[in-house]
Design an enzyme around this catalytic site. Structure first.
Site, mmCIF file in Angstrom:
data_model
loop_
_atom_site.group_PDB
_atom_site.id
_atom_site.type_symbol
_atom_site.label_atom_id
_atom_site.label_comp_id
_atom_site.label_asym_id
_atom_site.label_seq_id
_atom_site.Cartn_x
_atom_site.Cartn_y
_atom_site.Cartn_z
ATOM 1 N N CYS A 1 -32.009 -24.728 20.928
ATOM 2 C CA CYS A 1 -30.985 -24.182 19.975
ATOM 3 C C CYS A 1 -30.276 -25.378 19.087
ATOM 4 O O CYS A 1 -30.142 -25.540 18.230
ATOM 5 C CB CYS A 1 -29.926 -23.359 20.611
ATOM 6 N N CYS B 1 -31.479 -23.086 16.338
ATOM 7 C CA CYS B 1 -30.312 -22.547 15.668
ATOM 8 C C CYS B 1 -29.561 -23.497 14.776
ATOM 9 O O CYS B 1 -29.422 -23.272 13.592
ATOM 10 C CB CYS B 1 -29.463 -21.789 16.698
ATOM 11 N N LYS C 1 -31.608 -25.555 11.802
ATOM 12 C CA LYS C 1 -32.067 -24.368 11.068
ATOM 13 C C LYS C 1 -30.773 -23.805 10.375
ATOM 14 O O LYS C 1 -30.949 -23.598 9.087
ATOM 15 C CB LYS C 1 -32.386 -23.193 12.000
ATOM 16 N N TYR D 1 -39.658 -14.667 13.020
ATOM 17 C CA TYR D 1 -38.091 -15.224 12.305
ATOM 18 C C TYR D 1 -37.995 -16.673 12.121
ATOM 19 O O TYR D 1 -37.715 -17.144 10.855
ATOM 20 C CB TYR D 1 -36.914 -14.741 12.869
ATOM 21 N N GLU E 1 -37.668 -18.048 8.325
ATOM 22 C CA GLU E 1 -36.429 -18.749 8.019
ATOM 23 C C GLU E 1 -36.818 -20.154 7.462
ATOM 24 O O GLU E 1 -36.158 -20.533 6.378
ATOM 25 C CB GLU E 1 -35.806 -19.006 9.516
ATOM 26 N N HIS F 1 -11.343 -4.665 0.527
ATOM 27 C CA HIS F 1 -12.018 -4.796 -0.770
ATOM 28 C C HIS F 1 -11.691 -5.988 -1.283
ATOM 29 O O HIS F 1 -10.528 -6.345 -1.118
ATOM 30 C CB HIS F 1 -11.578 -3.487 -1.465
ATOM 31 N N GLU G 1 -17.616 -3.760 3.408
ATOM 32 C CA GLU G 1 -16.940 -2.463 3.347
ATOM 33 C C GLU G 1 -18.102 -1.361 2.846
ATOM 34 O O GLU G 1 -17.585 -0.427 2.990
ATOM 35 C CB GLU G 1 -16.109 -2.454 2.074
#
Length: 481
Positions: free
Chosen positions: A61, A66, A69, A202, A206, A474, A479
């Protein structure tokens, strides 16, 4: 005494706990054990890739997963932001271009600081760290071999295996000689140029996404479907978005040979590929070929057979009970090497800590592998928690689920007037359980940030009615849910 003809079991131990593997799960377990004043050792050793890449303490990682990346994904997003900025009034006349070496140097400097931080943390907690390859040689006994080939034997009352996984190669002519993997990409000392990414995981999407975002010519070669195991509706939307943003796809082909036709950094490779549906053969030239066709557990060469630990012979994964215990009572395992468990850094960390708390603090809390959120950092980010639509139908029956969905247009994208109707959210509800939310999926900017909050609500038993009664903020992407 002798056990099954193996080495004798030691009468006393050098350590209370030895952790094999200094990645996210292993380090979390080791540091947690040190809190309870246990004598702990961590063994960590990175076998260099066929291209010679290796790295420091911290595991996949931090070093080749991670962290780099996401940073390179951010570099690509900044490129898009530069394009958008003109519509927001920013004026610049100079040519905008990307410098690969500046980016990789900055990323590697940051990773280096993390490596050092991990070593300091272990030292501060009085955890012994050895940069050595651990291999079981007998009951409660491990052999540690450093990079100079010096071997030492250590004993421990308890062991935790946290060796992680490494990228898989194709087993075709030229793959290890000329191809790179994610283990090489983030420290590659030159811009990869025209790149073929092989795979639909993935990792593949990615990497293809941020390389294209940096302005490179990128093609993805896909054997069958995108993002196997993820919601296929969302996966196909990601593929369409990437295609519209310049990523090429070659579908239903697999490479069968790689040859170097020109030396250089990058050089030129000739890739021969065969159709998965017929006899068609194609030959295409690229500067770099990145393999992202899956990962294999590092379990086959650590002496598990010497101590009787069972592994899945086909996959190399280790079966454990619900307390991460192997079939050998004093040996536990955490992280990506576990059979039928999620391969995610935070899961390994959580499992490692909780395991140690059960071992040394008398707790009973077990790692919950259900409703774990995750995010795929493709150009259009994908956040998910709970069941995919396919799995929900399979488990509960199509007549017992209801899917609510909506497209949305992030406010930030309206002024540059781009990508309308590309962002998308859906929730999957179990109509037989008060419309409880059993699946959450969102495609859009900052999808991970959005998903994390909803994951907590889903863990608490969120229903559609509760979701509808929640007032949104908002104007933000979340939302829409």
């Amino acid at each position: 005494m002798e056990v099954n003809g193996f080495m004798p079991v030691p009468d006393s131990y050098d350590y209370d706990l030895i952790v094999i593997g200094g990645g996210s799960g292993g380090l979390a377990a080791a540091k947690e054990a040190a809190k309870y004043e246990k004598k702990v050792m961590v063994l960590d050793f990175v076998m260099p890739t066929p291209q010679g890449s290796s790295w420091g303490l911290g595991g996949t990682c931090v070093n080749v997963g991670c962290i780099p990346k996401k940073l390179m994904h951010q570099a690509a997003l900044l490129g898009q932001a530069l394009q958008d900025s003109r519509k927001f009034g920013w004026q610049f006349t100079e040519e905008v271009k990307h410098n690969w070496m500046t980016m990789t140097e900055s990323v590697q400097n940051y990773i280096g600081s993390l490596n050092w931080g991990y070593r300091v943390a272990l030292r501060d907690k009085k955890v012994t760290y050895e940069n050595a390859y651990g291999e079981f040689v007998g009951p409660h006994t491990i052999k540690a071999t450093n990079k100079k080939g010096v071997e030492k034997l250590y004993t421990a009352e308890t062991f935790i295996i946290a060796t992680g996984e490494r990228p898989r190669y194709l087993g075709i002519p030229g793959d290890k000689e000329y191809c790179i993997t994610s283990d090489d990409l983030f420290s590659l000392p030159y811009c990869p140029g025209r790149t073929l990414v092989v795979g639909a995981s993935y990792v593949a999407l990615e990497c293809a996404g941020f390389l294209a975002g940096l302005g490179l010519d990128v093609t993805v070669m896909v054997r069958s479907i995108l993002l196997r195991g993820f919601d296929q509706d969302m996966a196909n939307r990601i593929g369409e978005y990437m295609k519209e943003h310049g990523v090429n796809f070659i579908r239903e082909f697999v490479p069968i040979k790689v040859e170097r036709v020109e030396e250089g950094t990058p050089g030129i490779l000739k890739v021969t590929a065969k159709s998965t549906t017929g006899d068609q053969i194609i030959e295409v030239e690229y500067n770099t070929m990145l393999l992202a066709v899956g990962r294999d557990p590092c379990t086959r060469k650590i002496g598990l057979d010497k101590v009787g630990v069972n592994i899945n012979e086909r996959t190399g994964k280790i079966p454990v009970n619900n307390e991460e215990q192997t079939n050998v009572p004093y040996i536990y395992a955490v992280g990506d090497i576990l059979q039928d468990k999620l391969e995610l850094t935070p899961v390994a960390i959580q499992a490692g800590r909780l395991l140690v708390q059960r071992l040394y603090a008398g707790t009973t809390t077990k790692c919950d592998y259900v409703n774990v959120p995750t995010t795929v950092f493709t150009p259009l980010e994908y956040g998910a928690c709970g069941y995919s639509e396919e799995t929900a139908v399979e488990k509960f029956g199509e007549e017992n689920i209801e899917v609510y969905h909506s497209h949305f247009w992030p406010l930030e994208w309206t002024v540059p007037s781009r990508d309308n109707n590309k962002c998308y959210a859906k929730i999957i509800c179990n109509t037989q359980d008060n419309e409880r939310v059993i699946g959450f999926h969102v495609l859009g900017p900052n999808a991970g940030e959005v998903t994390q909050g909803f994951a907590a609500a889903i863990k608490c038993g969120l229903t559609k009615e509760q979701l509808d009664s929640t007032v949104g903020i908002h104007p933000i992407c979340a939302e829409v849910v």
